[in-house]
Motif scaffolding. Structure first.
Motif: not given
Length: 162
Positions: A93-104, A108-112, A53-55
């Protein structure tokens, strides 16, 4: 022979760090990608499968929390763990631009970029933990201490006691 799944960025990072893990695949054909369904599909006890989860805190800093899929993140406990007045979940909608990953499929490893990461304290009692490999349909099984090493995570109380 089953085709070998393409390695995810998270798996490549674990390889580079020489951290042992087991890649796990599951079918997404039925559209069920929630954590409890994933645990059933990979034949794993639900308490060993963790969601990422990203907060965002009141300071505007972002944090990553890993909690068992059948439990909810307690926002008060999470804020206390990271020293924020309050935190809230990042909009989908912010998960992909923030982390580089899609929801689901958020690993936790290798985020942007590295975010402060917290793992629910009960994970420290497990021999292995299962987290997203960085895409829907792929999971990684590894020791909690290895996950901690790969993400610089801290164990903290993150879920309310039943």
């Amino acid at each position: 022979m089953a085709k070998k799944a393409a390695k995810t960025n998270a798996a490549r990072i674990l390889d580079r760090e020489k951290i042992d893990y087991e890649p796990l695949q599951y079918s997404t054909d039925d559209g069920k990608i929630d954590g409890v369904s994933v645990a059933a599909k990979i034949g794993a006890p639900v308490e060993t499968v963790y969601k990422t989860l990203v907060a965002v805190g009141s300071s505007k800093d972002h944090y990553v929390f890993l909690v068992p899929v059948a439990e909810e993140l307690d926002l008060k406990l999470a804020a206390k763990a990271c020293g924020e007045k309050k935190i809230e979940m990042v909009p989908v909608k912010e998960i992909l631009p923030l982390t580089g990953y899609v929801r689901g499929g958020c690993s936790p490893i290798g985020m942007k970029k590295p975010f402060r990461t917290f793992v629910a304290e009960q994970a420290s009692q497990l021999n292995e933990i299962i987290v997203s490999a960085g895409k829907v349909g792929a999971q990684l099984k590894l020791a909690p201490e290895d996950l901690q090493k790969a993400t610089q995570a801290e164990f903290a109380e993150l879920t309310a006691k039943p």
